[in-house]
Design a protein around this motif. Structure first.
Motif, PDB file in Angstrom:
ATOM      1  N   UNK A   6       0.839  -1.210   0.000  1.00 22.55           N
ATOM      2  CA  UNK A   6       0.000   0.000   0.000  1.00 22.55           C
ATOM      3  C   UNK A   6       0.870   1.255   0.000  1.00 22.55           C
ATOM      4  N   UNK A   7       0.265   2.371  -0.330  1.00 23.57           N
ATOM      5  CA  UNK A   7       0.999   3.640  -0.387  1.00 23.57           C
ATOM      6  C   UNK A   7       1.618   4.038   0.948  1.00 23.57           C
ATOM      7  N   UNK A   8       1.105   3.513   2.052  1.00 19.80           N
ATOM      8  CA  UNK A   8       1.626   3.856   3.377  1.00 19.80           C
ATOM      9  C   UNK A   8       2.919   3.104   3.686  1.00 19.80           C
ATOM     10  N   UNK A   9       3.368   2.266   2.758  1.00 16.20           N
ATOM     11  CA  UNK A   9       4.591   1.476   2.962  1.00 16.20           C
ATOM     12  C   UNK A   9       5.620   1.874   1.918  1.00 16.20           C
ATOM     13  N   UNK A  10       6.814   2.157   2.378  1.00 19.50           N
ATOM     14  CA  UNK A  10       7.924   2.496   1.483  1.00 19.50           C
ATOM     15  C   UNK A  10       9.052   1.491   1.728  1.00 19.50           C
ATOM     16  N   UNK A  11       9.587   0.938   0.656  1.00 19.76           N
ATOM     17  CA  UNK A  11      10.677  -0.026   0.742  1.00 19.76           C
ATOM     18  C   UNK A  11      11.923   0.588   0.125  1.00 19.76           C
ATOM     19  N   UNK A  12      13.009   0.592   0.883  1.00 20.63           N
ATOM     20  CA  UNK A  12      14.291   1.100   0.391  1.00 20.63           C
ATOM     21  C   UNK A  12      15.280  -0.071   0.356  1.00 20.63           C
ATOM     22  N   UNK A  13      15.648  -0.511  -0.837  1.00 17.57           N
ATOM     23  CA  UNK A  13      16.615  -1.600  -0.958  1.00 17.57           C
ATOM     24  C   UNK A  13      18.023  -1.057  -0.723  1.00 17.57           C
ATOM     25  N   UNK A  20      15.084  -1.469   4.035  1.00 19.69           N
ATOM     26  CA  UNK A  20      14.504  -0.648   5.094  1.00 19.69           C
ATOM     27  C   UNK A  20      13.055  -0.418   4.692  1.00 19.69           C
ATOM     28  N   UNK A  21      12.175  -0.782   5.595  1.00 18.31           N
ATOM     29  CA  UNK A  21      10.739  -0.650   5.345  1.00 18.31           C
ATOM     30  C   UNK A  21      10.194   0.429   6.256  1.00 18.31           C
ATOM     31  N   UNK A  22       9.518   1.390   5.675  1.00 19.97           N
ATOM     32  CA  UNK A  22       8.867   2.448   6.442  1.00 19.97           C
ATOM     33  C   UNK A  22       7.369   2.284   6.228  1.00 19.97           C
ATOM     34  N   UNK A  23       6.639   2.268   7.336  1.00 21.88           N
ATOM     35  CA  UNK A  23       5.197   2.041   7.226  1.00 21.88           C
ATOM     36  C   UNK A  23       4.427   2.897   8.216  1.00 21.88           C
ATOM     37  N   UNK A  24       3.279   3.352   7.799  1.00 21.88           N
ATOM     38  CA  UNK A  24       2.340   4.029   8.688  1.00 21.88           C
ATOM     39  C   UNK A  24       1.212   3.040   8.930  1.00 21.88           C
ATOM     40  N   UNK A  25       0.921   2.827  10.205  1.00 21.84           N
ATOM     41  CA  UNK A  25      -0.125   1.870  10.545  1.00 21.84           C
ATOM     42  C   UNK A  25      -0.939   2.371  11.726  1.00 21.84           C
ATOM     43  N   UNK A  26      -2.152   1.914  11.803  1.00 27.91           N
ATOM     44  CA  UNK A  26      -2.995   2.260  12.949  1.00 27.91           C
ATOM     45  C   UNK A  26      -3.180   1.036  13.846  1.00 27.91           C
ATOM     46  N   UNK A  38       9.020 -12.557  10.944  1.00 23.59           N
ATOM     47  CA  UNK A  38      10.341 -12.686  10.347  1.00 23.59           C
ATOM     48  C   UNK A  38      11.353 -13.316  11.307  1.00 23.59           C
ATOM     49  N   UNK A  39      10.927 -13.571  12.549  1.00 21.79           N
ATOM     50  CA  UNK A  39      11.817 -14.188  13.537  1.00 21.79           C
ATOM     51  C   UNK A  39      13.071 -13.363  13.739  1.00 21.79           C
ATOM     52  N   UNK A  40      14.226 -14.038  13.709  1.00 26.70           N
ATOM     53  CA  UNK A  40      15.482 -13.316  13.919  1.00 26.70           C
ATOM     54  C   UNK A  40      16.016 -12.709  12.622  1.00 26.70           C
ATOM     55  N   UNK A  41      15.219 -12.730  11.576  1.00 25.90           N
ATOM     56  CA  UNK A  41      15.635 -12.162  10.298  1.00 25.90           C
ATOM     57  C   UNK A  41      15.255 -10.707  10.113  1.00 25.90           C
ATOM     58  N   UNK A  42      14.886 -10.051  11.190  1.00 28.22           N
ATOM     59  CA  UNK A  42      14.467  -8.655  11.097  1.00 28.22           C
ATOM     60  C   UNK A  42      15.037  -7.875  12.281  1.00 28.22           C
ATOM     61  N   UNK A  43      15.320  -6.616  12.035  1.00 27.95           N
ATOM     62  CA  UNK A  43      15.732  -5.706  13.112  1.00 27.95           C
ATOM     63  C   UNK A  43      14.911  -4.435  12.985  1.00 27.95           C
ATOM     64  N   UNK A  44      14.221  -4.085  14.046  1.00 28.82           N
ATOM     65  CA  UNK A  44      13.459  -2.837  14.082  1.00 28.82           C
ATOM     66  C   UNK A  44      14.431  -1.729  14.450  1.00 28.82           C
ATOM     67  N   UNK A  45      14.521  -0.725  13.615  1.00 26.70           N
ATOM     68  CA  UNK A  45      15.423   0.391  13.867  1.00 26.70           C
ATOM     69  C   UNK A  45      14.754   1.481  14.699  1.00 26.70           C
ATOM     70  N   UNK A  46      13.508   1.756  14.415  1.00 24.47           N
ATOM     71  CA  UNK A  46      12.749   2.755  15.138  1.00 24.47           C
ATOM     72  C   UNK A  46      11.280   2.591  14.838  1.00 24.47           C
TER      73      UNK A  46
END
Length: 75
Positions: A6-13, A20-26, A38-46
């Motif tokens: 969706x438009x609220x999600x931006x993916x930066x390869x 890096x995935x940026x998303x707006x969610x409610x 994603x288990x240990x395959x993901x790191x949340x930066x902020x």
């Protein structure tokens, strides 16, 4: 990542093939479940509160499995 987001999600390869995935969610629980999938395959930066929440969840899971392994060794 080949998916129609969706438009609220931006993916930066990144050059190292990570993204890096940026998303707006409610929905806090929805994004949390998505991340945990994603288990240990993901790191949340902020944001920091979400990073801490995911970290704490992984710590609790590791403690559960550590106690199971300890019980198996004593049997």
């Amino acid at each position: 990542m080949e998916k129609d987001w969706p438009n609220a999600v931006k993916i930066e390869e990144q050059e190292d093939e990570s993204v890096i995935m940026r998303a707006k969610t409610c929905s806090y629980s929805g994004i949390r479940q998505f991340i945990m999938g994603f288990g240990n395959g993901v790191e949340v930066l902020e944001p920091e509160w979400l990073r801490n929440s995911i970290r704490d969840n992984h710590i609790r899971a590791a403690q559960v499995y550590s106690s199971i392994e300890s019980e198996e060794k004593t049997e």
